[in-house]
Design an enzyme around this catalytic site. Structure first.
Site, PDB file in Angstrom:
ATOM      1  N   GLY A  31      45.818  40.196  38.940  1.00 17.58           N
ATOM      2  CA  GLY A  31      45.947  40.957  37.698  1.00 17.58           C
ATOM      3  C   GLY A  31      45.258  40.298  36.515  1.00 17.58           C
ATOM      4  N   LYS A  72      43.914  48.143  53.611  1.00 15.35           N
ATOM      5  CA  LYS A  72      44.945  47.104  53.711  1.00 15.35           C
ATOM      6  C   LYS A  72      44.516  46.141  54.830  1.00 15.35           C
ATOM      7  CE  LYS A  72      48.577  44.678  53.456  1.00 15.35           C
ATOM      8  NZ  LYS A  72      48.584  43.659  52.390  1.00 15.35           N
ATOM      9  N   CYS A  88      44.213  35.135  52.863  1.00 15.28           N
ATOM     10  CA  CYS A  88      45.552  35.628  52.511  1.00 15.28           C
ATOM     11  C   CYS A  88      46.544  34.471  52.396  1.00 15.28           C
ATOM     12  CB  CYS A  88      46.065  36.627  53.536  1.00 15.28           C
ATOM     13  SG  CYS A  88      47.691  37.260  53.059  1.00 15.28           S
TER      14      CYS A  88
HETATM   15  C1  FMN Z   1      50.135  43.911  46.642  1.00 14.48           C
HETATM   16  C2  FMN Z   1      48.834  43.276  47.039  1.00 14.48           C
HETATM   17  C3  FMN Z   1      48.472  43.243  48.385  1.00 14.48           C
HETATM   18  C4  FMN Z   1      47.255  42.647  48.764  1.00 14.48           C
HETATM   19  N1  FMN Z   1      46.886  42.666  50.091  1.00 14.48           N
HETATM   20  C5  FMN Z   1      45.667  42.169  50.452  1.00 14.48           C
HETATM   21  C6  FMN Z   1      45.215  42.237  51.801  1.00 14.48           C
HETATM   22  O1  FMN Z   1      45.885  42.780  52.689  1.00 14.48           O
HETATM   23  N2  FMN Z   1      43.992  41.707  52.100  1.00 14.48           N
HETATM   24  C7  FMN Z   1      43.197  41.122  51.126  1.00 14.48           C
HETATM   25  O2  FMN Z   1      42.082  40.661  51.444  1.00 14.48           O
HETATM   26  N3  FMN Z   1      43.593  41.065  49.839  1.00 14.48           N
HETATM   27  C8  FMN Z   1      44.808  41.566  49.483  1.00 14.48           C
HETATM   28  N4  FMN Z   1      45.196  41.510  48.168  1.00 14.48           N
HETATM   29  C9  FMN Z   1      44.306  40.887  47.165  1.00 14.48           C
HETATM   30  C10 FMN Z   1      43.475  41.928  46.405  1.00 14.48           C
HETATM   31  O3  FMN Z   1      42.651  42.664  47.268  1.00 14.48           O
HETATM   32  C11 FMN Z   1      42.612  41.221  45.333  1.00 14.48           C
HETATM   33  O4  FMN Z   1      41.755  40.307  45.966  1.00 14.48           O
HETATM   34  C12 FMN Z   1      43.451  40.469  44.299  1.00 14.48           C
HETATM   35  O5  FMN Z   1      44.635  41.178  44.006  1.00 14.48           O
HETATM   36  C13 FMN Z   1      42.679  40.188  43.000  1.00 14.48           C
HETATM   37  O6  FMN Z   1      42.282  41.382  42.375  1.00 14.48           O
HETATM   38  P1  FMN Z   1      43.138  42.095  41.188  1.00 14.48           P
HETATM   39  O7  FMN Z   1      43.436  41.036  40.184  1.00 14.48           O
HETATM   40  O8  FMN Z   1      42.260  43.211  40.726  1.00 14.48           O
HETATM   41  O9  FMN Z   1      44.402  42.604  41.837  1.00 14.48           O
HETATM   42  C14 FMN Z   1      46.416  42.085  47.781  1.00 14.48           C
HETATM   43  C15 FMN Z   1      46.801  42.118  46.422  1.00 14.48           C
HETATM   44  C16 FMN Z   1      47.983  42.713  46.042  1.00 14.48           C
HETATM   45  C17 FMN Z   1      48.355  42.753  44.583  1.00 14.48           C
END
Ligand code: FMN
Length: 300
Positions: free
Chosen positions: A214, A43, A127
């Site tokens: 997603g 995280k 972020c």
């Molecule tokens: C609930 C949630 C919390 C996230 N928190 C972070 C974070 O703390 N730091 C970060 O670099 N990315 C964070 N992300 C982004 C994810 O690491 C990722 O880059 C993004 O969701 C795209 O990938 P996905 O489509 O597989 O989820 C977060 C994503 C979600 C859904």
């Protein structure tokens, strides 16, 4: 067969749990043996603990999620003293995802991580969910370059810079981060998005905008990974909407060295295992001995 090397760190396979969707790994132990993962990105960590945002934090859309967590985390000291020793026992590569509101925050965070056995720092300049929370650095390439080069001057760890798809120009952003000394690039973070509660007649999120992830973002994320992989000479870790092994293989064929899985963990907690097994099965079916054989193979 599945091993990959990301800036000098060997991963047993190319599948990494993405930051913010996997906690510090422990929560997933009840579902499977997380030592099977190539790595875990923590995280997002900040110097001081953060409670995160008020109000709604997650909103489900037809084919993805919008989140406004606001970098809730226990702070770097608590991570180092409490979470990291537990993570190290998980026998997978530990990637510390580092957030910050100011350059001083990033530098202080890196200095603390220098004295730990974290293998890679993933610098989150992307972020979208905290005011001045990193994405401010991830929009303009020159600003990003300056942050990366200052971080590189103090970091004893390889620095992987995580890009925002909301950057003004994603390719220029990646190139400038490499000029600043990035050892690897990961992309993409979430897309700036919103939703409206029609009964309340107001935005769902307190901050109005939040981050979309997603299945729905995959084609755009894949295009960005393809473009960036063609422009830089460092390892690229691709993510954005990877829901199965086929998606992961597409990212590798677009030029990614490894991939991260985020939102899909919320659909099926052990999805990363399916993805690892699926990649292996595909390689066996196709007679592929090493991922190097297919990395970037779809590039024109
Ligand atoms: C609930 C949630 C919390 C996230 N928190 C972070 C974070 O703390 N730091 C970060 O670099 N990315 C964070 N992300 C982004 C994810 O690491 C990722 O880059 C993004 O969701 C795209 O990938 P996905 O489509 O597989 O989820 C977060 C994503 C979600 C859904």
């Amino acid at each position: 067969m599945l091993k990959v090397n990301i800036c000098g760190v060997e991963l047993k396979n190319p599948v990494i749990a993405a930051s913010g969707t996997f906690g510090f790994g422990e929560e997933y132990l009840e579902y499977y043996d997380v030592s099977k993962l190539g790595g875990i990105s923590t995280k997002g960590l900040t110097i001081n603990p953060k409670d995160g945002n008020e109000g709604r934090r997650i909103h489900e859309t037809r084919s993805g999620l919008i989140n406004s967590i606001g970098l809730q985390n226990p702070g770097i000291d608590e991570f180092i003293n409490v979470e990291l020793p537990k993570m190290r026992k998980l026998d997978t590569v530990t990637i510390a995802n580092l957030g910050g509101g100011t350059i001083e925050d990033y530098l202080a965070g890196v200095e603390k991580l220098n004295d730990t056995d974290v293998e890679i720092i993933e610098l989150n300049i992307s972020c979208p969910n905290v005011k001045c929370g990193g994405m401010a650095f991830g929009i303009k390439s020159e600003t990003a370059k300056s942050v990366v080069s200052q971080v590189k001057q103090v970091s004893k760890k390889p620095v992987m810079v995580k890009l925002s798809p909301n950057a003004e120009d994603i390719v220029d952003m990646a190139v400038k981060c490499c000029e600043g000394g990035a050892d690897a690039i990961s992309l993409v973070n979430t897309f700036k998005a919103m939703a409206i509660d029609i009964r309340k007649r107001e935005p769902v999120f307190e901050n109005v905008f939040a981050g979309l992830s997603g299945a729905c973002i995959k084609p755009i994320a894949l295009r960005m990974v393809y473009e960036v992989a063609g422009a830089v000479n460092v390892p690229v870790v691709g993510m954005g909407g990877i829901m199965n092994a086929e998606d992961a293989i597409e990212f590798i064929m677009a030029g990614a060295d490894a991939i991260q899985v985020g939102s899909a963990n919320f659909v099926k907690p052990d999805i990363c295992l399916d993805i690892i097994d699926g990649i292996k099965e595909f390689m066996e079916q196709e007679g592929i001995k090493s991922l190097k054989e297919i990395k970037g193979i779809a590039r024109r």
